[in-house]
Design an enzyme around this catalytic site. Structure first.
Site, mmCIF file in Angstrom:
data_model
loop_
_atom_site.group_PDB
_atom_site.id
_atom_site.type_symbol
_atom_site.label_atom_id
_atom_site.label_comp_id
_atom_site.label_asym_id
_atom_site.label_seq_id
_atom_site.Cartn_x
_atom_site.Cartn_y
_atom_site.Cartn_z
ATOM 1 N N LYS A 150 -3.009 9.140 -5.405
ATOM 2 C CA LYS A 150 -3.592 7.788 -5.485
ATOM 3 C C LYS A 150 -5.086 7.843 -5.171
ATOM 4 O O LYS A 150 -5.894 7.212 -5.853
ATOM 5 C CB LYS A 150 -2.846 6.845 -4.529
ATOM 6 C CG LYS A 150 -1.454 6.490 -5.046
ATOM 7 C CD LYS A 150 -0.554 5.834 -4.021
ATOM 8 C CE LYS A 150 0.871 5.735 -4.584
ATOM 9 N NZ LYS A 150 1.851 5.233 -3.629
ATOM 10 N N GLN A 189 2.133 3.430 2.367
ATOM 11 C CA GLN A 189 3.032 4.374 1.693
ATOM 12 C C GLN A 189 4.424 4.318 2.328
ATOM 13 O O GLN A 189 4.565 4.460 3.540
ATOM 14 C CB GLN A 189 2.442 5.801 1.782
ATOM 15 C CG GLN A 189 3.225 6.839 1.028
ATOM 16 C CD GLN A 189 3.229 6.591 -0.485
ATOM 17 O OE1 GLN A 189 2.222 6.253 -1.085
ATOM 18 N NE2 GLN A 189 4.385 6.748 -1.102
ATOM 19 N N ASP A 229 0.757 -3.272 -4.371
ATOM 20 C CA ASP A 229 2.063 -2.692 -4.725
ATOM 21 C C ASP A 229 2.991 -3.761 -5.323
ATOM 22 O O ASP A 229 4.011 -3.437 -5.926
ATOM 23 C CB ASP A 229 2.737 -2.097 -3.473
ATOM 24 C CG ASP A 229 2.622 -0.580 -3.422
ATOM 25 O OD1 ASP A 229 2.422 0.037 -4.487
ATOM 26 O OD2 ASP A 229 2.745 -0.027 -2.316
#
Ligand code: NAD
Length: 282
Positions: A53, A97, A120
């Site tokens: 990422k 995460q 997200d």
């Protein structure tokens, strides 16, 4: 041979488009975009995802800030960091995460992220907005699958679509998104009876079961489009999906490979969400 739905190429194309957009935003409007990435603990798979990422951010021109917290971090400490980042104007996106260590409740953490920075797309407000067709961030993997279909010239409207899997990050948002594209949608799952009969109705079959090579040609209608979300690595280090590619490819009209299908799209759509967050934040 079926059409190869090339996620690697399509994701590269999206990243190029975003790179140009980010450069243009900087020059013409003085906007720079920043993603904060939080990792708790040092799970090797998570470290690889976080590294990828950050690499994608650097390529596109998005600033990334990294917060690497120890495994024993408390929920309160993590929530304090999220609160600080929620209030920092220059941070446009916050990504925690997953999975998190056992002492931290993922749902509480997801709800703590400001929905305007929820790149997200996991916050209940983002999911609710998707459900009623309002603007908001969409979970990256299903959003990537819509791009794969559209950019491969595959018609969605009016077609019969079966999704196997009902998780919050893949199956459910996938169903809502493909409904928004006017498909007729069925969600199948581990309690579905006569799964083969259900999946054989599909013009577009999207598989997210987490079971390696589970879907063989008996589950697939001749000429269907097959999208494989699964990623598994065998003992020899070779990757495969939830679909038995060699068995299924000869009977379908188009199929995603693993690797190189759905996988690369997830990061591309995360980058897209960051850019959207940056634009909306000004
Ligand atoms: P999950 O385990 O949360 O959900 C799996 C779903 O499949 C469940 O809803 C379950 O009901 C259904 N299922 C399981 N066994 C079944 C069976 N025998 N018959 C019918 N349905 C069955 O998994 P998930 O998070 O949705 O992920 C699914 C797969 O996609 C995994 O392989 C995961 O690694 C992969 N994944 C890939 C990406 C990517 O970027 N490519 C992103 C997320 C997940």
């Amino acid at each position: 041979m079926p059409q190869n739905i090339d996620g690697k190429a399509i994701s590269a194309q999206i990243k190029e488009e975003l790179k140009e957009k980010v450069a243009d935003l900087k020059i013409s409007r003085g906007i720079s975009i920043c993603l904060a990435v939080i990792q708790v603990g040092s799970d090797p798979a998570s470290s690889v995802y976080v590294g990828n990422k950050k690499k994608a951010c650097a390529y596109i021109g998005i600033d990334s800030r990294s917060y690497e917290l120890p495994e024993e971090t408390t929920q309160e400490e993590l929530l304090q960091l999220i609160d600080k980042l929620n209030n920092e104007e220059e941070v446009n996106g916050i990504l925690v995460q997953l999975p998190l260590p056992a002492q931290i409740d993922e749902d509480v953490v997801i709800r703590a992220i400001d929905p305007r920075k929820d790149v997200d797309g996991f916050h209940p407000q983002s999911v609710g907005a998707l459900c009623i067709g309002q603007p908001g961030f969409v979970s990256c993997t299903p959003a990537g699958i819509i791009q794969l279909l559209k950019r491969s010239g595959i018609e969605i409207a009016g077609r019969e679509c079966v999704i196997i899997g009902r998780s919050n990050i893949v199956g459910k948002p996938m169903a809502l998104l493909i409904l928004r594209e006017n498909a007729t949608v069925t969600i199948a799952h581990s309690r579905t009876e006569n799964l083969r009969e259900v999946t054989r109705r599909a013009d577009i079959l999207i598989v997210a079961t987490g079971k390696p090579k589970m879907i063989t040609r008996e589950y697939v209608k001749e000429g269907a489009v097959v999208i494989d979300v699964g990623i598994h690595r065998n003992e020899a280090g070779k990757l495969c999906g939830d679909v038995d590619y060699e068995d299924v490819a000869p009977v379908c009209s188009a199929i995603t490979p693993v690797p190189g299908g759905v996988g690369p799209m997830t990061i591309a759509m995360l980058m897209n969400n960051c850019v959207e967050a940056g634009i909306a934040g000004r």
